[in-house]
Design an enzyme around this catalytic site. Structure first.
Site, PDB file in Angstrom:
ATOM      1  N   GLY A   1       0.777  -1.242   0.000  1.00  0.00           N
ATOM      2  CA  GLY A   1       0.000   0.000   0.000  1.00  0.00           C
ATOM      3  C   GLY A   1       0.804   1.284   0.000  1.00  0.00           C
TER       4      GLY A   1
ATOM      5  N   GLU B   1       4.536   3.963   5.622  1.00  0.00           N
ATOM      6  CA  GLU B   1       3.243   3.264   5.549  1.00  0.00           C
ATOM      7  C   GLU B   1       2.196   4.133   4.862  1.00  0.00           C
ATOM      8  OE1 GLU B   1       2.024   0.515   5.712  1.00  0.00           O
ATOM      9  OE2 GLU B   1       2.471  -0.637   7.512  1.00  0.00           O
ATOM     10  N   ASP B   2       1.212   3.475   4.265  1.00  0.00           N
ATOM     11  CA  ASP B   2       0.073   4.219   3.714  1.00  0.00           C
ATOM     12  C   ASP B   2      -0.918   4.582   4.818  1.00  0.00           C
ATOM     13  OD1 ASP B   2      -0.442   1.525   4.028  1.00  0.00           O
ATOM     14  OD2 ASP B   2      -1.791   1.382   2.317  1.00  0.00           O
TER      15      ASP B   2
ATOM     16  N   ASP C   1      -3.771   1.914  11.489  1.00  0.00           N
ATOM     17  CA  ASP C   1      -5.157   1.634  11.865  1.00  0.00           C
ATOM     18  C   ASP C   1      -5.142   1.190  13.347  1.00  0.00           C
ATOM     19  OD1 ASP C   1      -7.781   0.762  11.866  1.00  0.00           O
ATOM     20  OD2 ASP C   1      -7.620  -0.450  10.083  1.00  0.00           O
TER      21      ASP C   1
ATOM     22  N   LYS D   1      -5.825   6.551  11.263  1.00  0.00           N
ATOM     23  CA  LYS D   1      -7.190   6.428  11.795  1.00  0.00           C
ATOM     24  C   LYS D   1      -7.083   6.254  13.307  1.00  0.00           C
ATOM     25  CE  LYS D   1      -9.815   4.051   8.143  1.00  0.00           C
ATOM     26  NZ  LYS D   1     -10.395   2.736   7.774  1.00  0.00           N
TER      27      LYS D   1
ATOM     28  N   PHE E   1     -14.131   3.368   5.149  1.00  0.00           N
ATOM     29  CA  PHE E   1     -13.441   2.402   4.287  1.00  0.00           C
ATOM     30  C   PHE E   1     -12.838   3.157   3.111  1.00  0.00           C
ATOM     31  CE2 PHE E   1     -13.605  -2.295   3.093  1.00  0.00           C
ATOM     32  CZ  PHE E   1     -12.470  -2.191   2.310  1.00  0.00           C
ATOM     33  N   VAL E   2     -11.537   3.415   3.200  1.00  0.00           N
ATOM     34  CA  VAL E   2     -10.888   4.226   2.172  1.00  0.00           C
ATOM     35  C   VAL E   2     -10.044   3.369   1.230  1.00  0.00           C
ATOM     36  CG1 VAL E   2     -10.868   6.443   3.362  1.00  0.00           C
ATOM     37  CG2 VAL E   2      -9.063   4.793   3.857  1.00  0.00           C
TER      38      VAL E   2
ATOM     39  N   ASP F   1      -6.250  -0.576  -0.964  1.00  0.00           N
ATOM     40  CA  ASP F   1      -7.039  -1.459  -1.826  1.00  0.00           C
ATOM     41  C   ASP F   1      -8.301  -1.982  -1.159  1.00  0.00           C
ATOM     42  OD1 ASP F   1      -5.670  -3.291   0.019  1.00  0.00           O
ATOM     43  OD2 ASP F   1      -6.363  -4.871  -1.330  1.00  0.00           O
TER      44      ASP F   1
ATOM     45  N   ARG G   1      -5.883   0.500  -6.026  1.00  0.00           N
ATOM     46  CA  ARG G   1      -4.598   1.028  -5.529  1.00  0.00           C
ATOM     47  C   ARG G   1      -4.057   2.148  -6.402  1.00  0.00           C
ATOM     48  NH1 ARG G   1      -2.489  -2.416  -1.483  1.00  0.00           N
ATOM     49  NH2 ARG G   1      -2.866  -4.636  -1.736  1.00  0.00           N
TER      50      ARG G   1
HETATM   51  C1  PRP Z   1      -2.299  -2.195   5.821  1.00  0.00           C
HETATM   52  C2  PRP Z   1      -1.360  -1.005   5.947  1.00  0.00           C
HETATM   53  C3  PRP Z   1      -0.554  -1.342   7.168  1.00  0.00           C
HETATM   54  C4  PRP Z   1      -1.548  -2.084   8.028  1.00  0.00           C
HETATM   55  C5  PRP Z   1      -2.113  -1.128   9.046  1.00  0.00           C
HETATM   56  O1  PRP Z   1      -1.624  -3.197   5.152  1.00  0.00           O
HETATM   57  O2  PRP Z   1      -0.553  -0.860   4.816  1.00  0.00           O
HETATM   58  O3  PRP Z   1       0.552  -2.165   6.862  1.00  0.00           O
HETATM   59  O4  PRP Z   1      -2.595  -2.561   7.168  1.00  0.00           O
HETATM   60  O5  PRP Z   1      -3.008  -1.781   9.903  1.00  0.00           O
HETATM   61  P1  PRP Z   1      -2.808  -1.870  11.478  1.00  0.00           P
HETATM   62  O6  PRP Z   1      -2.421  -0.519  11.988  1.00  0.00           O
HETATM   63  O7  PRP Z   1      -4.186  -2.283  11.949  1.00  0.00           O
HETATM   64  O8  PRP Z   1      -1.781  -2.923  11.765  1.00  0.00           O
HETATM   65  P2  PRP Z   1      -2.349  -4.469   4.509  1.00  0.00           P
HETATM   66  O9  PRP Z   1      -2.193  -5.631   5.448  1.00  0.00           O
HETATM   67  O10 PRP Z   1      -3.742  -4.110   4.108  1.00  0.00           O
HETATM   68  O11 PRP Z   1      -1.443  -4.800   3.246  1.00  0.00           O
HETATM   69  P3  PRP Z   1      -1.285  -4.030   1.844  1.00  0.00           P
HETATM   70  O12 PRP Z   1      -0.516  -2.753   2.124  1.00  0.00           O
HETATM   71  O13 PRP Z   1      -0.504  -4.975   0.997  1.00  0.00           O
HETATM   72  O14 PRP Z   1      -2.669  -3.746   1.303  1.00  0.00           O
END
Ligand code: PRP
Length: 189
Positions: A51, A107-108, A111, A139, A160-161, A167, A173
């Site tokens: 991401g 990071e993107d 959460d 968030k 839900f973004v 994605d 993406r």
């Molecule tokens: C997303 C995002 C972080 C993580 C954040 O990755 O890029 O790595 O979730 O969530 P958290 O704070 O609850 O741990 P994802 O697992 O969706 O992988 P991706 O980037 O390949 O979509």
């Protein structure tokens, strides 16, 4: 996803337009460039797949300091699972010489905070000289651990973004903005 996939029909509203993303990356790049300007150690942007790729690509080109790039792909397990405290590494660093590195994890989105919390701990345990974190989106209302990123683009509500790296089922993406996904897309109606 159907080949007729159309982002226009799936996005309820644009939450972070591309012009704002541009401003955010400029601001964060300035901060990081200033903070690390006289750093005697090697600065490494650790890009977390998948991401954070668009964000990292924009950010790195605005930095005025030399950086190296590394990539990891990880996933964390929520606090409620048996694996709590663990981080699953799908793609690891290909180097062990972390003691001379100042690492900035890119990071993107943050959460629950488990991924950045555990990844930061892992890199410190591997003796990185320093570890900081930089996220495009935060968030805070979803947080399950006490973790604050060092550099944050924008705090957003719990919606839900997708887009700009984020994605839903691997789609969206490549959108140039962050938008709220129409619930009809994931509720199946
Ligand atoms: C997303 C995002 C972080 C993580 C954040 O990755 O890029 O790595 O979730 O969530 P958290 O704070 O609850 O741990 P994802 O697992 O969706 O992988 P991706 O980037 O390949 O979509």
């Amino acid at each position: 996803m159907s080949p007729l996939f159309n982002a226009e029909d799936s996005i309820q509203k644009i939450l972070v337009p591309k012009e704002e993303i541009e401003e955010i990356t400029s601001r964060l790049a300035e901060q990081i460039s200033r903070d690390y300007a006289d750093d005697p150690y090697q600065v490494v942007l650790l890009i977390i797949l998948k991401g954070s790729v668009p964000f990292a690509a924009d950010l790195m080109r605005k930095l005025t300091i030399p950086v190296q790039l590394e990539f990891m792909k990880v996933s964390s397990y929520g606090a409620s699972t048996k694996s709590s405290g663990e981080i699953k590494i799908h793609l690891d660093l290909n180097r062990n010489d972390l003691q001379d590195l100042d690492i900035i994890i890119i990071e993107d989105i943050i959460d629950t905070g488990h991924t950045l919390n555990r990844l930061t701990q892992l890199l410190k345990n591997r003796n990185a000289h320093s570890v900081r974190t930089c996220t495009l989106l935060d968030k805070p209302s979803r947080r399950e651990v006490d973790f604050t990123p060092d550099y944050c683009g924008k705090q957003i509500p719990d919606e839900f973004v997708v887009g700009f790296g984020l994605d839903y089922n691997e789609e969206y993406r490549s959108l140039p903005y962050v938008g709220v996904l129409d619930p009809r897309v994931y509720s199946g109606s």
